[in-house]
Write a protein that holds these residues in place. Structure first.
Motif, short mmCIF file in Angstrom:
data_model
loop_
_atom_site.label_atom_id
_atom_site.label_comp_id
_atom_site.label_asym_id
_atom_site.label_seq_id
_atom_site.Cartn_x
_atom_site.Cartn_y
_atom_site.Cartn_z
N ARG A 114 -6.41 -25.52 -14.17
CA ARG A 114 -7.02 -26.84 -14.31
C ARG A 114 -7.46 -27.37 -12.94
N GLU A 117 -10.58 -25.57 -11.93
CA GLU A 117 -11.72 -26.09 -12.68
C GLU A 117 -12.18 -27.43 -12.12
N GLU A 120 -13.95 -26.82 -8.91
CA GLU A 120 -15.27 -26.23 -9.19
C GLU A 120 -16.24 -27.31 -9.67
N LEU A 121 -15.75 -28.21 -10.51
CA LEU A 121 -16.59 -29.31 -10.98
C LEU A 121 -17.00 -30.21 -9.82
#
Length: 128
Positions: A114, A117, A120-121
């Motif tokens: 998480r 992610e 990365e976002l």
């Protein structure tokens, strides 16, 4: 995340890593209990040393944010094998300990993924 919860998480990671240092050391040092366990499973002795080395390396990897997901992934597979082996060979009393470690590693894995992610976002938003 509040500071107290973050500190508690790091303490849990250190404890988890410590468990794998002890387990890995027992395997790579050829502790009699580990030799008997692997012989009882009819696994070659070299697998005990390989798994012990993987546990030691992964224990260190848990403490390094960049390698945490990989380390918890490796340990998750090792623990699936441990739980499965104890179940297959009818050693039901030995199942709870690796099962609890398995759940803990899955939690570390999910939290790490998480975080990756989210990073990365954030990177995607910066590039736009």
């Amino acid at each position: 995340m509040n500071k107290g919860l973050r500190i508690l998480g790091y303490i849990a990671l250190v404890v988890l890593a410590g468990v794998f240092v002890m387990a890995g050391f027992n395997k790579v040092s050829g502790a009699e209990m580990m030799v008997q366990t692997f012989e009882g499973f009819s696994y070659p002795t070299w697998t005990m040393y390989l798994i012990g080395a993987a546990e030691l390396l992964s224990a260190v990897g848990l403490l390094i944010p960049r390698t945490r997901v990989l380390a918890s992934g490796v340990l998750t597979f090792i623990l699936i094998g441990a739980v499965g082996s104890h179940l297959i060979y009818g050693q039901y009393a030995a199942v709870p300990f690796p099962a609890v470690l398995l759940v803990a590693n899955i939690v570390v894995l999910i939290m790490g993924m998480r975080k990756l992610e989210a990073e990365e976002l954030d990177m995607d938003l910066v590039q736009v």
